[in-house]
Scaffold this active site. Sequence first.
Site, short mmCIF file in Angstrom:
data_model
loop_
_atom_site.label_atom_id
_atom_site.label_comp_id
_atom_site.label_asym_id
_atom_site.label_seq_id
_atom_site.Cartn_x
_atom_site.Cartn_y
_atom_site.Cartn_z
N SER A 87 2.46 2.45 -2.59
CA SER A 87 2.44 3.19 -3.85
C SER A 87 1.34 2.65 -4.76
O SER A 87 0.67 1.68 -4.42
CB SER A 87 3.81 3.12 -4.56
OG SER A 87 3.97 1.88 -5.21
N GLY A 88 1.15 3.34 -5.88
CA GLY A 88 0.26 2.87 -6.93
C GLY A 88 -1.14 2.49 -6.48
O GLY A 88 -1.80 3.21 -5.72
N TYR B 262 6.56 -12.47 -14.45
CA TYR B 262 5.50 -11.63 -13.87
C TYR B 262 4.12 -12.11 -14.33
O TYR B 262 3.21 -12.27 -13.52
CB TYR B 262 5.71 -10.17 -14.27
CG TYR B 262 4.53 -9.27 -13.92
CD1 TYR B 262 4.42 -8.65 -12.68
CD2 TYR B 262 3.50 -9.06 -14.85
CE1 TYR B 262 3.32 -7.84 -12.37
CE2 TYR B 262 2.40 -8.25 -14.55
CZ TYR B 262 2.33 -7.65 -13.31
OH TYR B 262 1.23 -6.85 -13.01
N ALA C 258 0.82 -1.21 0.00
CA ALA C 258 0.00 0.00 0.00
C ALA C 258 0.85 1.26 0.00
O ALA C 258 0.34 2.36 0.19
CB ALA C 258 -0.94 -0.01 1.20
P1 NDP Z 1 3.55 -0.37 -7.62
O1 NDP Z 1 4.95 -0.72 -7.92
O2 NDP Z 1 3.18 1.06 -7.58
O3 NDP Z 1 3.10 -1.03 -6.26
C1 NDP Z 1 3.57 -2.28 -5.88
C2 NDP Z 1 3.63 -2.35 -4.38
O4 NDP Z 1 4.14 -3.63 -4.02
C3 NDP Z 1 4.58 -1.31 -3.77
O5 NDP Z 1 3.98 -0.80 -2.61
C4 NDP Z 1 5.79 -2.14 -3.41
O6 NDP Z 1 6.51 -1.66 -2.29
C5 NDP Z 1 5.12 -3.43 -3.03
N1 NDP Z 1 6.06 -4.54 -2.97
C6 NDP Z 1 6.93 -4.96 -3.91
N2 NDP Z 1 7.66 -5.96 -3.42
C7 NDP Z 1 7.26 -6.20 -2.18
C8 NDP Z 1 7.65 -7.09 -1.18
N3 NDP Z 1 8.65 -7.95 -1.33
N4 NDP Z 1 7.01 -7.06 0.02
C9 NDP Z 1 6.03 -6.18 0.23
N5 NDP Z 1 5.62 -5.28 -0.68
C10 NDP Z 1 6.23 -5.29 -1.87
O7 NDP Z 1 2.66 -1.15 -8.70
P2 NDP Z 1 1.08 -1.17 -8.98
O8 NDP Z 1 0.38 -0.34 -8.01
O9 NDP Z 1 0.90 -0.93 -10.41
O10 NDP Z 1 0.77 -2.69 -8.73
C11 NDP Z 1 -0.16 -3.12 -7.77
C12 NDP Z 1 -0.86 -4.37 -8.26
O11 NDP Z 1 -1.60 -4.07 -9.43
C13 NDP Z 1 0.08 -5.51 -8.66
O12 NDP Z 1 -0.47 -6.72 -8.18
C14 NDP Z 1 0.06 -5.50 -10.17
O13 NDP Z 1 0.29 -6.76 -10.69
C15 NDP Z 1 -1.37 -5.06 -10.40
N6 NDP Z 1 -1.64 -4.51 -11.72
C16 NDP Z 1 -1.07 -3.35 -12.12
C17 NDP Z 1 -1.35 -2.83 -13.38
C18 NDP Z 1 -0.76 -1.58 -13.88
O14 NDP Z 1 -1.04 -1.22 -15.01
N7 NDP Z 1 0.07 -0.88 -13.08
C19 NDP Z 1 -2.29 -3.51 -14.27
C20 NDP Z 1 -2.83 -4.73 -13.73
C21 NDP Z 1 -2.54 -5.19 -12.49
P3 NDP Z 1 7.58 -0.44 -2.42
O15 NDP Z 1 6.76 0.79 -2.46
O16 NDP Z 1 8.38 -0.59 -1.18
O17 NDP Z 1 8.35 -0.67 -3.67
MG1 PMR Z 2 0.15 -3.74 -23.15
C1 PMR Z 2 -6.09 -3.20 -25.42
C2 PMR Z 2 -4.81 -3.34 -25.51
C3 PMR Z 2 -3.84 -3.37 -24.39
C4 PMR Z 2 -4.01 -3.26 -23.04
C5 PMR Z 2 -5.30 -3.04 -22.27
C6 PMR Z 2 -2.74 -3.39 -22.42
C7 PMR Z 2 -2.51 -3.38 -21.04
N1 PMR Z 2 -1.79 -3.55 -23.41
C8 PMR Z 2 -2.45 -3.55 -24.63
C9 PMR Z 2 -1.89 -3.70 -25.87
C10 PMR Z 2 -0.53 -3.74 -26.16
N2 PMR Z 2 0.45 -3.73 -25.23
C11 PMR Z 2 0.06 -3.83 -27.47
C12 PMR Z 2 -0.70 -3.86 -28.78
C13 PMR Z 2 1.41 -3.85 -27.30
C14 PMR Z 2 2.48 -3.97 -28.36
C15 PMR Z 2 2.94 -2.64 -28.79
C16 PMR Z 2 1.66 -3.79 -25.87
C17 PMR Z 2 2.91 -3.78 -25.30
C18 PMR Z 2 3.13 -3.80 -23.92
C19 PMR Z 2 4.39 -3.90 -23.25
C20 PMR Z 2 5.75 -3.93 -23.85
N3 PMR Z 2 2.11 -3.79 -22.97
C21 PMR Z 2 2.70 -3.88 -21.77
C22 PMR Z 2 4.05 -3.96 -21.90
C23 PMR Z 2 4.61 -4.09 -20.60
O1 PMR Z 2 5.79 -4.17 -20.29
C24 PMR Z 2 3.48 -4.15 -19.62
C25 PMR Z 2 3.48 -5.54 -19.07
O2 PMR Z 2 3.23 -6.50 -19.75
O3 PMR Z 2 3.73 -5.67 -17.79
C26 PMR Z 2 3.68 -7.03 -17.33
C27 PMR Z 2 2.25 -3.93 -20.46
C28 PMR Z 2 0.91 -3.79 -20.14
N4 PMR Z 2 -0.08 -3.69 -21.10
C29 PMR Z 2 -1.28 -3.55 -20.47
C30 PMR Z 2 -1.05 -3.58 -19.06
C31 PMR Z 2 -2.12 -3.48 -18.03
C32 PMR Z 2 0.28 -3.73 -18.86
C33 PMR Z 2 0.89 -3.73 -17.49
C34 PMR Z 2 0.94 -5.11 -17.09
C35 PMR Z 2 0.31 -5.65 -15.87
O4 PMR Z 2 0.39 -5.09 -14.82
O5 PMR Z 2 -0.22 -6.76 -15.97
#
Ligand code: NDP
Ligand code: PMR
Length: 413
Positions: A109-110, A288, A107
């Site tokens: 960040s993010g 991941y 909690a």
């Molecule tokens: P952040 O990096 O902002 O947040 C991740 C959090 O996890 C941070 O608070 C970090 O702590 C903590 N963390 C990492 N390692 C540990 C550990 N060993 N022990 C305890 N805490 C740890 O990322 P997001 O907010 O984006 O990610 C949150 C969740 O959302 C994840 O489960 C991610 O998979 C999911 N998610 C994110 C998406 C996105 O687009 N960002 C999309 C889909 C899902 P610290 O602050 O100390 O680094």
């Molecule tokens: Mg992605 C509707 C299309 C869509 C969405 C919703 C995401 C979400 N991404 C989309 C499309 C594409 N991505 C396409 C077409 C590409 C090729 C250009 C692309 C590429 C891309 C990369 C290189 N996307 C990424 C990455 C990452 O490094 C991120 C990742 O996979 O992290 C594991 C990511 C993501 N795309 C998303 C989301 C939500 C991520 C963050 C991943 C996660 O937290 O699961």
Amino acid sequence: MALQAAALLPSAFSIPRELEFTLWEICCWLQGKSSASLKDSTFLGISFSDHVRTECSSALRIKKESNQRKLFHVRAQSVATTTPAINWAASDGKKTLRKGTVVITGASSGLGLATAKALAETGKWDIIMACRDFLKAERAAKSAGIAKEHYTVMHLDLSSLDSVRQFVDNFRRSGRRPLDVLVCNAAVYLPTAKEPTFTAEGFELSVGTNHLGHFLLSRLLLDDLKQSDYPSKRLIIVGSITGNTNTLAGNVPPKANLGDMRGLAGGLSGLNGSAMVDGGEFDGAKAYKDSKVCNMLTMQEFHRRYHEETGITFASLYPGCIATTGLFREHIPLFRLLFPPFQKYITKGFVSEEESGKRLAQVVSEPSLTKSGVYWSWNKDSASFQNQLSQEASDSEKARKVWELSEKLVGLA
Ligand code: NDP
Ligand code: PMR
């Protein structure tokens, strides 16, 4: 209304289950004391907190008014709640719900921080921010404007199973029981790593932290959730679209694939086997995505094993693409620059941290989102809907295998 008092007991001291008392009897006992001694009353070593005493005096009033027998019932147990979830005022008969206790991992960040903020703003939650960096979490809460009375930071490093066990102990000793909702949110993403890095126990870091750390945490805290009398107790594990190969995002290479899980069976150590779940070559981005598949499978296996028996709601979600969070800190600078506008203007999958926090907060507390075994997503109008998981992420045989292999690795079997 089950008033359970023994959270106040040291764990070494437990009262036999057969020892049951009505609150009425306890009240009588307490009322026989002077108000000064009432203040410090203890009963079989249980000290009665203010709210319990308040309960007692209202019980007395009600007893006099309605002359009912045994209005309330207390069962002394070794572990229990201090305040009933639903309380009702004798004067107008209105029900009130106590504050819920929610643990949110990561909690600091993010998404986790934004969720803590959204829940704090309702004033209905005591939020435990379970974080690896205490100072960072305190600073983050402060700069997000979360008022002190709504949160507590407790140390949790998910990359160490000892730390997970220590956290559970600390939580239990903190007097904050029962636990009403657990949110497994923390994660690491290491897309540029050439070589695997490892948790304290030697598991590859992404699956070790995102899945195995949370697996142990949620298995241990399941007992605490079971004891909650909150109307809707929940265990939420954050998933993602990128672990689902039935989507465009899930088809961007490298794709998630657990294979036959020979790497997981071998302990993800990289020493005597592979650091990857499927036994293949190390790839940080794939690790991941695999970890997210494990998260979503674990949620469903929890549902199959425990929903009916416990009434706990198990859920996962994809909160949207929160392209600005710290998750991408290990990615190359060009990616971090282009990813937010790409998601905003091209895929239109972008959501702000604030919006994502509101979404997860809904899964924590919305009365309409109590369905168990579900993976939530949101449409363009930010309305929630029950989404379809990919074939692999909904494969019950794989879920059972992930569960069984994971419990061996974390020392539960
Ligand atoms: P952040 O990096 O902002 O947040 C991740 C959090 O996890 C941070 O608070 C970090 O702590 C903590 N963390 C990492 N390692 C540990 C550990 N060993 N022990 C305890 N805490 C740890 O990322 P997001 O907010 O984006 O990610 C949150 C969740 O959302 C994840 O489960 C991610 O998979 C999911 N998610 C994110 C998406 C996105 O687009 N960002 C999309 C889909 C899902 P610290 O602050 O100390 O680094
Ligand atoms: Mg992605 C509707 C299309 C869509 C969405 C919703 C995401 C979400 N991404 C989309 C499309 C594409 N991505 C396409 C077409 C590409 C090729 C250009 C692309 C590429 C891309 C990369 C290189 N996307 C990424 C990455 C990452 O490094 C991120 C990742 O996979 O992290 C594991 C990511 C993501 N795309 C998303 C989301 C939500 C991520 C963050 C991943 C996660 O937290 O699961």
